[in-house]
Design a protein around this motif. Structure first.
Motif: not given
Length: 176
Positions: A109-113, A120-123, A156-164
């Motif tokens: 999800i993080a890579l996609l976002m 991605w350069r800032d990252s 940030g990523i919505p990590y609740g989605v990843a946990i679900a």
């Protein structure tokens, strides 16, 4: 066939994911309700020692599996508490499986976002800023800690989605 614990867990993580998407926050009342429901269900299961071997051990495992990312500012406290709640339902062994699948899903999800937002350069810059001092310390160069710039995050990523999704994946795999 799903059992009551799995159905309630799936409903709770789905609600957490939707709330995280909408508000970028996972409410404490959802976490506390889930922890209490999991404890009650383990008490009602009739298995001797289930509240300790499954609920408490799962809560502790879930919490400590995500705590390092929170300490590294990689996720919010709500995500850590949500994983602790998931562990309360599943026990420590499944909490580990869910955490690993959630890490992988969260990374995707993080890579996609990053790709979709063009940041991605800032990252990459942030990753270099974090890793350079660590690498220099490994090489024996003494350094003073340098705080990140106040606006260093690329979002940030919505990590609740990843946990679900991780929870759904592990539950589905068990019934495969």
């Amino acid at each position: 066939m799903l059992n009551a614990i799995e159905v309630i867990l799936i409903c709770l993580v789905a609600q957490a994911a939707l709330t995280d998407l909408a508000m970028r926050k996972i409410p404490n009342v959802l976490i506390l309700s889930g922890l209490l429901l999991a404890l009650i269900l383990h008490l009602l299961s009739g298995q001797a020692g289930a509240p300790v071997s499954q609920w408490l051990a799962g809560v502790v495992a879930g919490f400590f599996l995500f705590l390092p990312l929170y300490l590294l500012r990689g996720m919010a406290a709500g995500d850590v508490k949500l994983m602790a709640m998931v562990g309360g339902f599943t026990g420590p062994s499944q909490a580990l499986q869910i955490a690993v699948l959630s890490y992988l899903t969260g990374g995707a999800i993080a890579l996609l976002m990053l790709l979709l937002s063009g940041r991605w350069r800032d990252s990459a810059r942030n990753l270099r800023l974090i890793c350079t001092p660590l690498l220099l310390r490994l090489l024996g160069v003494p350094l003073l800690p340098v705080p990140l710039a106040p606006k260093a995050s690329v979002g940030g990523i919505p990590y609740g989605v990843a946990i679900a999704l991780g929870t759904l994946g592990v539950v589905a795999w068990q019934h495969h």
